[in-house]
Design a protein around this motif. Structure first.
Motif, PDB file in Angstrom:
ATOM      1  N   ILE A 121       0.840  -1.196   0.000  1.00  0.00           N
ATOM      2  CA  ILE A 121       0.000   0.000   0.000  1.00  0.00           C
ATOM      3  C   ILE A 121       0.878   1.250   0.000  1.00  0.00           C
ATOM      4  CG2 ILE A 121      -1.625   1.348   1.403  1.00  0.00           C
ATOM      5  CD1 ILE A 121      -2.903  -0.977  -0.103  1.00  0.00           C
ATOM      6  N   SER A 122       1.931   1.244   0.814  1.00  0.00           N
ATOM      7  CA  SER A 122       2.789   2.432   0.883  1.00  0.00           C
ATOM      8  C   SER A 122       4.232   2.117   1.251  1.00  0.00           C
ATOM      9  CB  SER A 122       2.220   3.432   1.902  1.00  0.00           C
ATOM     10  OG  SER A 122       2.140   2.834   3.193  1.00  0.00           O
ATOM     11  N   SER A 123       4.525   0.923   1.727  1.00  0.00           N
ATOM     12  CA  SER A 123       5.883   0.602   2.170  1.00  0.00           C
ATOM     13  C   SER A 123       6.847   0.634   0.993  1.00  0.00           C
ATOM     14  CB  SER A 123       5.902  -0.770   2.845  1.00  0.00           C
ATOM     15  OG  SER A 123       5.006  -0.787   3.948  1.00  0.00           O
ATOM     16  N   ALA A 124       8.091   0.966   1.274  1.00  0.00           N
ATOM     17  CA  ALA A 124       9.088   1.195   0.230  1.00  0.00           C
ATOM     18  C   ALA A 124       9.330  -0.061  -0.596  1.00  0.00           C
ATOM     19  CB  ALA A 124      10.392   1.675   0.855  1.00  0.00           C
ATOM     20  N   ASN A 125       9.448   0.108  -1.915  1.00  0.00           N
ATOM     21  CA  ASN A 125       9.707  -1.019  -2.806  1.00  0.00           C
ATOM     22  C   ASN A 125      11.147  -0.979  -3.313  1.00  0.00           C
ATOM     23  OD1 ASN A 125       9.645   0.927  -4.934  1.00  0.00           O
ATOM     24  ND2 ASN A 125       7.413   0.691  -5.081  1.00  0.00           N
ATOM     25  N   PHE A 126      11.493  -1.916  -4.203  1.00  0.00           N
ATOM     26  CA  PHE A 126      12.871  -2.010  -4.695  1.00  0.00           C
ATOM     27  C   PHE A 126      13.291  -0.744  -5.444  1.00  0.00           C
ATOM     28  CE2 PHE A 126      12.337  -6.857  -4.749  1.00  0.00           C
ATOM     29  CZ  PHE A 126      13.035  -7.008  -3.564  1.00  0.00           C
ATOM     30  N   SER A 127      12.388  -0.188  -6.231  1.00  0.00           N
ATOM     31  CA  SER A 127      12.736   1.007  -6.996  1.00  0.00           C
ATOM     32  C   SER A 127      13.000   2.191  -6.085  1.00  0.00           C
ATOM     33  CB  SER A 127      11.619   1.330  -7.990  1.00  0.00           C
ATOM     34  OG  SER A 127      11.514   0.329  -8.968  1.00  0.00           O
ATOM     35  N   GLU A 128      12.159   2.378  -5.089  1.00  0.00           N
ATOM     36  CA  GLU A 128      12.360   3.490  -4.143  1.00  0.00           C
ATOM     37  C   GLU A 128      13.649   3.301  -3.359  1.00  0.00           C
ATOM     38  OE1 GLU A 128       7.608   4.463  -3.438  1.00  0.00           O
ATOM     39  OE2 GLU A 128       8.679   3.091  -2.105  1.00  0.00           O
ATOM     40  N   LEU A 129      13.946   2.061  -3.003  1.00  0.00           N
ATOM     41  CA  LEU A 129      15.189   1.789  -2.291  1.00  0.00           C
ATOM     42  C   LEU A 129      16.400   2.142  -3.156  1.00  0.00           C
ATOM     43  CD1 LEU A 129      16.745   0.529   0.105  1.00  0.00           C
ATOM     44  CD2 LEU A 129      16.463  -1.701  -1.005  1.00  0.00           C
ATOM     45  N   ALA A 130      16.356   1.806  -4.438  1.00  0.00           N
ATOM     46  CA  ALA A 130      17.485   2.084  -5.328  1.00  0.00           C
ATOM     47  C   ALA A 130      17.703   3.575  -5.522  1.00  0.00           C
ATOM     48  CB  ALA A 130      17.257   1.405  -6.673  1.00  0.00           C
ATOM     49  N   LEU A 131      16.617   4.350  -5.473  1.00  0.00           N
ATOM     50  CA  LEU A 131      16.714   5.787  -5.729  1.00  0.00           C
ATOM     51  C   LEU A 131      16.973   6.608  -4.470  1.00  0.00           C
ATOM     52  CD1 LEU A 131      13.740   6.140  -8.242  1.00  0.00           C
ATOM     53  CD2 LEU A 131      16.188   6.212  -8.784  1.00  0.00           C
ATOM     54  N   SER A 132      16.745   6.030  -3.295  1.00  0.00           N
ATOM     55  CA  SER A 132      16.839   6.798  -2.055  1.00  0.00           C
ATOM     56  C   SER A 132      18.289   7.073  -1.667  1.00  0.00           C
ATOM     57  CB  SER A 132      16.144   6.042  -0.920  1.00  0.00           C
ATOM     58  OG  SER A 132      16.234   6.773   0.284  1.00  0.00           O
ATOM     59  N   GLN A 133      18.505   8.249  -1.118  1.00  0.00           N
ATOM     60  CA  GLN A 133      19.824   8.644  -0.624  1.00  0.00           C
ATOM     61  C   GLN A 133      19.992   8.353   0.865  1.00  0.00           C
ATOM     62  OE1 GLN A 133      22.178   9.785  -2.865  1.00  0.00           O
ATOM     63  NE2 GLN A 133      20.536   9.186  -4.282  1.00  0.00           N
ATOM     64  N   VAL A 134      18.921   7.931   1.528  1.00  0.00           N
ATOM     65  CA  VAL A 134      18.954   7.633   2.965  1.00  0.00           C
ATOM     66  C   VAL A 134      18.285   6.290   3.190  1.00  0.00           C
ATOM     67  CG1 VAL A 134      18.945  10.064   3.627  1.00  0.00           C
ATOM     68  CG2 VAL A 134      16.767   8.840   3.398  1.00  0.00           C
ATOM     69  N   PRO A 135      18.530   5.640   4.326  1.00  0.00           N
ATOM     70  CA  PRO A 135      17.862   4.366   4.612  1.00  0.00           C
ATOM     71  C   PRO A 135      16.345   4.537   4.660  1.00  0.00           C
ATOM     72  CG  PRO A 135      19.718   4.711   6.097  1.00  0.00           C
ATOM     73  CD  PRO A 135      19.522   6.004   5.361  1.00  0.00           C
ATOM     74  N   LEU A 136      15.643   3.514   4.204  1.00  0.00           N
ATOM     75  CA  LEU A 136      14.176   3.480   4.252  1.00  0.00           C
ATOM     76  C   LEU A 136      13.769   2.345   5.179  1.00  0.00           C
ATOM     77  CD1 LEU A 136      13.378   3.964   0.449  1.00  0.00           C
ATOM     78  CD2 LEU A 136      13.336   5.701   2.255  1.00  0.00           C
ATOM     79  N   SER A 137      13.134   2.693   6.288  1.00  0.00           N
ATOM     80  CA  SER A 137      12.882   1.702   7.342  1.00  0.00           C
ATOM     81  C   SER A 137      11.969   0.573   6.886  1.00  0.00           C
ATOM     82  CB  SER A 137      12.289   2.387   8.576  1.00  0.00           C
ATOM     83  OG  SER A 137      11.065   3.016   8.258  1.00  0.00           O
ATOM     84  N   SER A 138      11.109   0.836   5.898  1.00  0.00           N
ATOM     85  CA  SER A 138      10.180  -0.214   5.474  1.00  0.00           C
ATOM     86  C   SER A 138      10.596  -0.872   4.166  1.00  0.00           C
ATOM     87  CB  SER A 138       8.772   0.355   5.323  1.00  0.00           C
ATOM     88  OG  SER A 138       8.714   1.324   4.282  1.00  0.00           O
ATOM     89  N   ALA A 139      11.805  -0.635   3.696  1.00  0.00           N
ATOM     90  CA  ALA A 139      12.257  -1.254   2.450  1.00  0.00           C
ATOM     91  C   ALA A 139      12.363  -2.767   2.630  1.00  0.00           C
ATOM     92  CB  ALA A 139      13.600  -0.686   2.031  1.00  0.00           C
ATOM     93  N   PRO A 140      12.134  -3.544   1.566  1.00  0.00           N
ATOM     94  CA  PRO A 140      12.189  -5.002   1.704  1.00  0.00           C
ATOM     95  C   PRO A 140      13.589  -5.543   1.947  1.00  0.00           C
ATOM     96  CG  PRO A 140      11.851  -4.390  -0.593  1.00  0.00           C
ATOM     97  CD  PRO A 140      11.739  -3.122   0.206  1.00  0.00           C
ATOM     98  N   LEU A 141      14.614  -4.749   1.636  1.00  0.00           N
ATOM     99  CA  LEU A 141      16.005  -5.128   1.859  1.00  0.00           C
ATOM    100  C   LEU A 141      16.738  -3.956   2.492  1.00  0.00           C
ATOM    101  CD1 LEU A 141      16.860  -6.757  -1.615  1.00  0.00           C
ATOM    102  CD2 LEU A 141      16.050  -7.925   0.433  1.00  0.00           C
ATOM    103  N   PRO A 142      17.836  -4.210   3.207  1.00  0.00           N
ATOM    104  CA  PRO A 142      18.587  -3.085   3.787  1.00  0.00           C
ATOM    105  C   PRO A 142      19.406  -2.323   2.757  1.00  0.00           C
ATOM    106  CG  PRO A 142      19.628  -5.175   4.341  1.00  0.00           C
ATOM    107  CD  PRO A 142      18.339  -5.518   3.671  1.00  0.00           C
TER     108      PRO A 142
END
Length: 570
Positions: free
Chosen positions: A472-493
């Motif tokens: 619904i809103s938790s971070a996905n692989f694409s958002e994780l790849a683009l983020s410059q900071v950690p995303l607490s709800s990403a599926p991977l660290p």
């Protein structure tokens, strides 16, 4: 009935109900729920059911209403009365009504009742109501009343009778709604759908509150936890998180419109949890945390709509039982499993490098490793093998299909960390000739469609299909790849490494031939049209979660024909 008789009748649930017309004949009172509301003779006064329409519901029923775990003659109703509206010295009771008309017109009210308010349950009210006066496969409306203030109206639909002939059912399944990572724009659209119920596959809340240095990555903030920490440390922290999440108007709208079949995953307790252990945000991951596990379980039971009682005197693994079955006539069975409370821990170690993007160690292949535990595994196999319904749906929290990038597994928190038990389940399904087996899954924040096989590394035939819903809103692989900071709800660290010019989705499809579709760049829900001749899965996505409103579009549609293990693109 006088007040003394009423209070005596409240019983263990703290509630009683009665029929608006006629007596509650003993033969018509059903006790299928774990702790059902008691029915009594009709009460002779109705002051508590008077409603002043000038009183807005938001001040008293700030979290609105919800329903869950439907039955042919029953439903679980839920609300919470805001403590600011209650006299703590004399909290009193809240009234409730069930009617066949959304306006509660004269003659449409079927059942009325009262429930006591109790600060020990954070003033939540949870009512398993079952009576033959509630007819199978019928839509009803409900509301709560406190001090002449009526809540918003909720709606639910009962199940058909067991074995009844049924041609069609429609349901949605969703998961993973990190409040801080985005708006619930998908839920705004889901609330407008025509569906019979919603399956929630876990991660209703996230136990962590982002570090202030990451605030620029947040779309909206979760107020500080009562403990002052960055991760839930006790019962009041978990309750606080549920109260924050349940204020979302889009989430409230979906709860009001549809009854939920609700499961948990890890974040209702802690990331990658198993039994009463959790490896993250924990100075000693090898030590159990039974008190915290109990707190998480209690809050989930208090704020959820599952017919799951909580026994605080029992050990953490015995205090709740989340796995259960729902039968929709002769059309479909839904078998819901608990993949957290009985599972073994990470096979290769607690470090993130040993759980994510790693090769599988020898310990992972141990034949005794379990995710379900022996009792639940036997129950699951017996239920699926003995089902006489056309379709057998598995409400499955973590991805069952193998997921690799080259020689490494994406995460051993999924069924890839339990390959022997997975093979045992799927081999049994194939050996006993179970047809029309479909797993519906959440957790990985991606839309995926593919095939279930006892052995994913050979050319054996699949025994079923798996459909995975994006978050619904938790971070996905694409958002994780683009983020410059950690995303607490990403599926991977950390992001999945990709060669130049190759996206993560294409990489995963190429390395996992049993997968036919993979998208981890959007958010949304899956809508399932189940008919005797086939199942259609429509994956629906939104254009953004960064703004309060978004457009909806169809991402992909698949058809599964009866008695055929094939995903057909529509």
């Amino acid at each position: 009935m006088n007040r003394r008789g009423f209070l005596k009748g409240l019983g263990t649930t703290g509630a009683v109900a009665w029929l608006v017309s006629g007596r509650s004949a003993a033969a018509d009172i059903l006790n299928g729920y774990s702790n059902p509301v008691s029915f009594v003779d009709p009460l002779l006064y109705d002051q508590e059911f008077q409603v002043d329409p000038a009183i807005a519901p938001n001040r008293i029923f700030s979290l609105s209403v919800s329903s869950g775990d439907p039955r042919p003659h029953g439903i679980v109703l839920w609300t919470r009365v805001d403590p600011a509206a209650i006299d703590p010295a004399a909290p009193g009771s809240v009234a409730f009504e069930i009617a066949s008309d959304a306006g509660f017109l004269s003659g449409s009210v079927v059942i009325r009742g009262r429930a006591s308010l109790n600060g020990a349950h954070d003033y939540t009210v949870k009512l398993p109501i079952q009576h033959r006066k509630l007819e199978p496969l019928r839509t009803y409306y409900y509301r709560f009343i406190y001090n002449q203030c009526a809540s918003r109206v909720g709606r639910f639909k009962t199940l058909p009778e067991a074995g009844a002939s049924l041609e069609r059912i429609r349901f949605a399944f969703i998961s993973c709604q990190d409040y801080s990572n985005g708006y619930y724009t998908a839920l705004a659209h889901l609330a407008k759908e025509d569906a019979d119920f919603v399956v929630f596959l876990g991660d209703y809340i996230y136990e962590t509150v982002a570090d202030p240095s990451f605030q620029n990555a947040q779309v909206r903030s979760v107020p500080p936890l009562p403990s002052g920490g960055s991760a839930a440390a006790g019962l009041e922290d978990y309750r606080h998180l549920y109260r924050v999440y349940k204020t979302d108007p889009n989430l409230q709208a979906v709860h009001e419109r549809f009854t939920f079949i609700q499961l948990w995953d890890d974040h209702e307790f802690a990331n990658d949890c198993y039994q009463d252990y959790h490896p993250d945000n924990n100075p000693n991951p090898d030590a159990p945390t039974p008190t915290l596990r109990q707190a998480a379980s209690q809050a989930w039971v208090e704020y959820g709509v599952a017919d799951v009682p909580f026994d605080p005197a029992a050990a953490p693994l015995d205090s709740v039982q989340v796995y259960r079955t729902f039968r929709f006539g002769n059309l479909m069975d839904l078998v819901a499993t608990d993949e957290r409370l009985y599972r073994d821990g990470p096979p290769c170690g607690d470090a993130t490098s040993q759980r994510y993007l790693t090769q599988r160690c020898a310990a992972a292949e141990n034949a005794t490793r379990t995710m379900l535990g022996g009792t639940q595994r036997d129950w699951f196999l017996d239920t699926v093998r003995n089902s006489t319904a056309t379709w057998k749906f598995w409400a499955n929290e973590v991805t069952a299909m193998q997921m690799k990038v080259g020689p490494v597994f994406v995460t051993l928190d999924q069924w890839d960390g339990y390959p022997a038990e997975r093979a045992r389940l799927l081999s049994n399904i194939g050996f006993y000739g179970v047809k029309n087996f479909v797993a519906i899954t959440g957790d990985i924040h991606s839309f995926i469609a593919g095939y279930l096989k006892p052995n994913f590394d050979d050319a054996s035939e699949p025994v079923g299909v798996e459909l995975v819903v994006g978050s619904i809103s938790s971070a996905n692989f694409s958002e994780l790849a683009l983020s410059q900071v950690p995303l607490s709800s990403a599926p991977l660290p950390v992001p999945i490494p990709t060669p130049p010019g190759v996206g993560v989705e294409g990489l995963l499809i190429a390395g996992n031939p049993h997968m036919k579709f993979f998208n981890s760049s959007t958010h949304g829900y899956c809508l399932m049209d189940v008919e005797q001749g086939g199942v259609t899965c429509t994956m629906k996505a939104v254009t953004t979660i960064r703004q309060p409103q978004a457009e909806l579009y169809t991402l992909k549609t698949f058809l599964i024909k009866r008695d055929s293990v094939e995903l057909i693109t529509v």
